[in-house]
Design a protein around this motif. Structure first.
Motif, PDB file in Angstrom:
ATOM      1  N   ARG A 102       0.856  -1.193   0.000  1.00 40.47           N
ATOM      2  CA  ARG A 102       0.000   0.000   0.000  1.00 40.47           C
ATOM      3  C   ARG A 102       0.893   1.244   0.000  1.00 40.47           C
ATOM      4  O   ARG A 102       1.821   1.355   0.811  1.00 40.47           O
ATOM      5  CB  ARG A 102      -0.899   0.008   1.225  1.00 40.47           C
ATOM      6  CG  ARG A 102      -1.973  -1.068   1.201  1.00 40.47           C
ATOM      7  CD  ARG A 102      -2.843  -0.970   2.425  1.00 40.47           C
ATOM      8  NE  ARG A 102      -3.387   0.365   2.612  1.00 40.47           N
ATOM      9  CZ  ARG A 102      -4.624   0.738   2.252  1.00 40.47           C
ATOM     10  NH1 ARG A 102      -5.435  -0.141   1.693  1.00 40.47           N
ATOM     11  NH2 ARG A 102      -5.030   1.982   2.454  1.00 40.47           N
TER      12      ARG A 102
ATOM     13  N   GLY B 176       1.468   9.802   4.104  1.00 39.66           N
ATOM     14  CA  GLY B 176       0.192   9.111   4.064  1.00 39.66           C
ATOM     15  C   GLY B 176      -0.486   9.344   2.735  1.00 39.66           C
ATOM     16  O   GLY B 176       0.084   9.928   1.827  1.00 39.66           O
TER      17      GLY B 176
ATOM     18  N   GLU C 204       4.105   6.388   4.973  1.00 38.71           N
ATOM     19  CA  GLU C 204       4.151   6.554   6.424  1.00 38.71           C
ATOM     20  C   GLU C 204       5.449   5.982   6.991  1.00 38.71           C
ATOM     21  O   GLU C 204       6.099   6.601   7.836  1.00 38.71           O
ATOM     22  CB  GLU C 204       2.951   5.850   7.058  1.00 38.71           C
ATOM     23  CG  GLU C 204       2.773   6.137   8.516  1.00 38.71           C
ATOM     24  CD  GLU C 204       1.509   5.519   9.073  1.00 38.71           C
ATOM     25  OE1 GLU C 204       1.596   4.903  10.155  1.00 38.71           O
ATOM     26  OE2 GLU C 204       0.440   5.637   8.435  1.00 38.71           O
ATOM     27  N   TYR C 205       5.840   4.809   6.518  1.00 44.25           N
ATOM     28  CA  TYR C 205       7.090   4.193   6.956  1.00 44.25           C
ATOM     29  C   TYR C 205       8.300   5.050   6.569  1.00 44.25           C
ATOM     30  O   TYR C 205       9.218   5.244   7.360  1.00 44.25           O
ATOM     31  CB  TYR C 205       7.232   2.791   6.367  1.00 44.25           C
ATOM     32  CG  TYR C 205       8.579   2.175   6.626  1.00 44.25           C
ATOM     33  CD1 TYR C 205       8.892   1.673   7.881  1.00 44.25           C
ATOM     34  CD2 TYR C 205       9.537   2.109   5.625  1.00 44.25           C
ATOM     35  CE1 TYR C 205      10.143   1.120   8.138  1.00 44.25           C
ATOM     36  CE2 TYR C 205      10.782   1.557   5.870  1.00 44.25           C
ATOM     37  CZ  TYR C 205      11.081   1.067   7.127  1.00 44.25           C
ATOM     38  OH  TYR C 205      12.320   0.530   7.369  1.00 44.25           O
TER      39      TYR C 205
ATOM     40  N   GLU D 267       8.525   7.972   8.951  1.00 46.20           N
ATOM     41  CA  GLU D 267       8.387   7.681  10.374  1.00 46.20           C
ATOM     42  C   GLU D 267       9.528   8.282  11.204  1.00 46.20           C
ATOM     43  O   GLU D 267      10.707   8.037  10.936  1.00 46.20           O
ATOM     44  CB  GLU D 267       8.349   6.171  10.586  1.00 46.20           C
ATOM     45  CG  GLU D 267       8.101   5.753  12.008  1.00 46.20           C
ATOM     46  CD  GLU D 267       7.995   4.246  12.145  1.00 46.20           C
ATOM     47  OE1 GLU D 267       8.171   3.768  13.266  1.00 46.20           O
ATOM     48  OE2 GLU D 267       7.755   3.558  11.135  1.00 46.20           O
TER      49      GLU D 267
ATOM     50  N   SER E 208       0.276   8.122  -2.724  1.00 41.87           N
ATOM     51  CA  SER E 208       0.497   8.808  -1.459  1.00 41.87           C
ATOM     52  C   SER E 208       1.730   9.682  -1.566  1.00 41.87           C
ATOM     53  O   SER E 208       2.364   9.771  -2.615  1.00 41.87           O
ATOM     54  CB  SER E 208       0.642   7.795  -0.321  1.00 41.87           C
ATOM     55  OG  SER E 208       1.804   7.026  -0.515  1.00 41.87           O
TER      56      SER E 208
ATOM     57  N   ASP F 115       0.174   4.253   0.915  1.00 43.44           N
ATOM     58  CA  ASP F 115       0.062   5.044   2.140  1.00 43.44           C
ATOM     59  C   ASP F 115       0.908   4.458   3.271  1.00 43.44           C
ATOM     60  O   ASP F 115       1.565   5.196   4.012  1.00 43.44           O
ATOM     61  CB  ASP F 115      -1.395   5.221   2.571  1.00 43.44           C
ATOM     62  CG  ASP F 115      -2.161   3.916   2.728  1.00 43.44           C
ATOM     63  OD1 ASP F 115      -1.687   2.861   2.271  1.00 43.44           O
ATOM     64  OD2 ASP F 115      -3.250   3.968   3.320  1.00 43.44           O
ATOM     65  N   ASP F 116       0.941   3.130   3.377  1.00 42.59           N
ATOM     66  CA  ASP F 116       1.788   2.502   4.397  1.00 42.59           C
ATOM     67  C   ASP F 116       3.263   2.759   4.126  1.00 42.59           C
ATOM     68  O   ASP F 116       4.046   3.014   5.043  1.00 42.59           O
ATOM     69  CB  ASP F 116       1.540   0.990   4.448  1.00 42.59           C
ATOM     70  CG  ASP F 116       0.185   0.625   5.013  1.00 42.59           C
ATOM     71  OD1 ASP F 116      -0.455   1.482   5.675  1.00 42.59           O
ATOM     72  OD2 ASP F 116      -0.244  -0.519   4.793  1.00 42.59           O
TER      73      ASP F 116
END
Length: 76
Positions: free
Chosen positions: A14, A30, A20-21, A24, A36, A16-17
């Motif tokens: 994904r 996101g 985000e990672y 982080e 994303s 978005d994941d």
């Protein structure tokens, strides 16, 4: 700072994941499953030395996820 975009055409990863990672602890990221993005501000700890440090860290994070996907899927 750095702005980055992420696109995914496989359901196993994904976007978005991944965004985000990637951000982080150093910025924000996101979006949606297939598209994303993220932002890492200039005051991030990655920019304390130079921009190369930030670029190398982002590259390392991306390839960490890529390798996990490749190993799990068996795809080249």
């Amino acid at each position: 700072g750095y702005k980055f975009s992420v696109r995914s055409c496989v359901k196993e990863v994904r976007a978005d994941d991944l965004a985000e990672y990637m951000a982080e602890g150093i910025g924000s990221g996101g979006g949606h499953a297939s598209m994303s993005g993220g932002f890492i501000p200039n005051d991030s700890s990655l920019f304390q030395n130079d921009g190369n440090t930030a670029r190398l860290e982002l590259r390392e994070r991306f390839f960490h996820v890529y390798k996990k996907f490749k190993d799990a899927s068996g795809k080249e």
